[in-house]
Scaffold this active site. Structure first.
Site, PDB file in Angstrom:
ATOM      1  N   SER A   1       0.702  -1.265   0.059  1.00 20.59           N
ATOM      2  CA  SER A   1      -0.110   0.030  -0.107  1.00 20.59           C
ATOM      3  C   SER A   1       0.824   1.210  -0.033  1.00 20.59           C
ATOM      4  O   SER A   1       0.804   2.165  -0.853  1.00 20.59           O
ATOM      5  CB  SER A   1      -0.930  -0.032   1.399  1.00 20.59           C
ATOM      6  OG  SER A   1      -1.667  -1.065   1.271  1.00 20.59           O
ATOM      7  N   GLU A   2       1.873   1.418   0.788  1.00 20.02           N
ATOM      8  CA  GLU A   2       2.757   2.441   0.772  1.00 20.02           C
ATOM      9  C   GLU A   2       4.233   1.738   0.960  1.00 20.02           C
ATOM     10  O   GLU A   2       4.290   0.747   1.952  1.00 20.02           O
ATOM     11  CB  GLU A   2       2.633   3.487   1.958  1.00 20.02           C
ATOM     12  CG  GLU A   2       1.068   4.368   1.630  1.00 20.02           C
ATOM     13  CD  GLU A   2       0.023   3.605   2.174  1.00 20.02           C
ATOM     14  OE1 GLU A   2      -1.137   4.014   1.535  1.00 20.02           O
ATOM     15  OE2 GLU A   2       0.082   2.720   2.904  1.00 20.02           O
ATOM     16  N   THR A   3       5.152   2.443   0.541  1.00 21.80           N
ATOM     17  CA  THR A   3       6.799   2.070   1.005  1.00 21.80           C
ATOM     18  C   THR A   3       7.200   3.573   1.867  1.00 21.80           C
ATOM     19  O   THR A   3       7.046   4.610   0.825  1.00 21.80           O
ATOM     20  CB  THR A   3       7.548   1.735  -0.169  1.00 21.80           C
ATOM     21  OG1 THR A   3       6.792   0.555  -0.767  1.00 21.80           O
ATOM     22  CG2 THR A   3       8.847   1.527   0.230  1.00 21.80           C
TER      23      THR A   3
END
Length: 314
Positions: free
Chosen positions: A16-18
């Site tokens: 979803s996010e890094t």
């Protein structure tokens, strides 16, 4: 590291996010010890498709790595981000070791994107006394109707893609209690009617292609769908988060969404401290304090290291 490399890494990982953590003043001579010795860092977040201005979940994970893996002895870490300086503090709650983030309070009180509502606004008053006329809003513009109908697919009563506007409006009026928008994070807040509960929220099977087509990604990153818990439940609220504009069908747990949820539910339930469950397939518990710091929401959760890897990029 170039932004194009960050974006490629985020796309390759397909989470979803890094998050990318950096020293305030990179110095090759310091090596990795800088993450053990300092308490303030730069932090940025990338989805598989774009950079985002705020991500609570990845902030909590970043702090957990600095605390545990880098063995940083600080009680509180500070991260300089696109949303200002965020802090994460170790917190003991009963037998749980939590991490508490201070996030900007993000009430959904702004004008809707013009693609959804070109005339007028949709918001609650700050004292909660005035609710929007959803029927008029849905009848006057099909953009909002299309987005909500696509998002709230799944329950048996949900209209088919070729349903008439009147059928779609009838379904939404029987399902949706309130809609609001927070321009700072580009989130739409959709509150479902009482009685929906956790089971009703978990039934949702959004049509992500239709959602993305209803409004451009320049004004929308994600949709928060939320419902009140049933009387006697251990939770105060339930939620899910969908972000096809950011390359995310569903985010497992979304800290930044709770900076939007807390102001709404705190006012409605007349409670400062809230306990929520994000009902994704993986799911997660989130503790919130809506009034401990002016203009902030304190969001707490647990963190667990599940994987380590080494990757090389040019």
């Amino acid at each position: 590291m170039a932004d194009a490399t960050r974006q490629k890494m985020a796309a390759d990982l397909n989470l979803s996010e890094t998050a990318f953590i950096e020293p305030l003043q990179p110095d090759a001579s310091q090596g990795s010890e800088v993450f053990q010795q300092q308490d303030t860092f730069k932090l940025r977040w990338f989805t598989p498709a774009i950079e985002v201005p705020l991500c609570g979940h990845a902030t909590l994970a970043s702090a957990a790595i600095v605390f545990s893996e880098c063995q940083n002895p600080a009680a509180t870490l500070h991260f300089q981000t696109l949303s200002g300086t965020l802090t994460v503090t170790k917190q003991q709650q009963s037998n749980k070791q939590l991490l508490q983030m201070s996030l900007p309070a993000s009430p959904a009180l702004d004008q809707l994107p013009s693609a959804l509502l070109p005339h007028g606004s949709i918001s609650i008053s700050r004292d909660g006394s005035k609710q929007p006329d959803l029927q008029q809003l849905l009848q006057n513009h099909t953009g909002l109707q299309e987005l909500l109908t696509a998002c709230l697919q799944g329950p048996p009563a949900a209209p088919a893609a070729d349903a008439s506007p009147a059928e779609a409006t009838q379904y939404l009026l029987s399902t949706v209690e309130h809609v609001g928008y927070c321009a700072a994070v580009k989130y739409l807040l959709v509150v479902l009617k009482g009685g929906t509960g956790r089971r009703g929220l978990e039934q949702l099977r959004p049509d992500f292609r239709r959602m993305a087509a209803a409004v451009g990604g320049d004004r929308m990153i994600g949709v928060i769908v939320t419902a009140a818990a049933e009387p006697g439940d251990e939770y105060d609220l339930y939620s899910r988060f969908f972000g096809p504009w950011a390359g995310i069908h569903e985010d497992p747990v979304t800290g930044s969404a709770h900076a939007v949820l807390a102001p709404y539910w705190s006012q409605l339930l007349d409670k400062q401290q809230l306990f929520g469950r994000q009902c994704s397939e993986r799911g997660g518990d989130v503790w919130m304090d809506a009034a401990a710091q002016a203009g902030k929401v304190l969001v707490s959760g647990e963190a667990t290291l599940v994987e380590q890897r080494v990757s090389e990029y040019d």
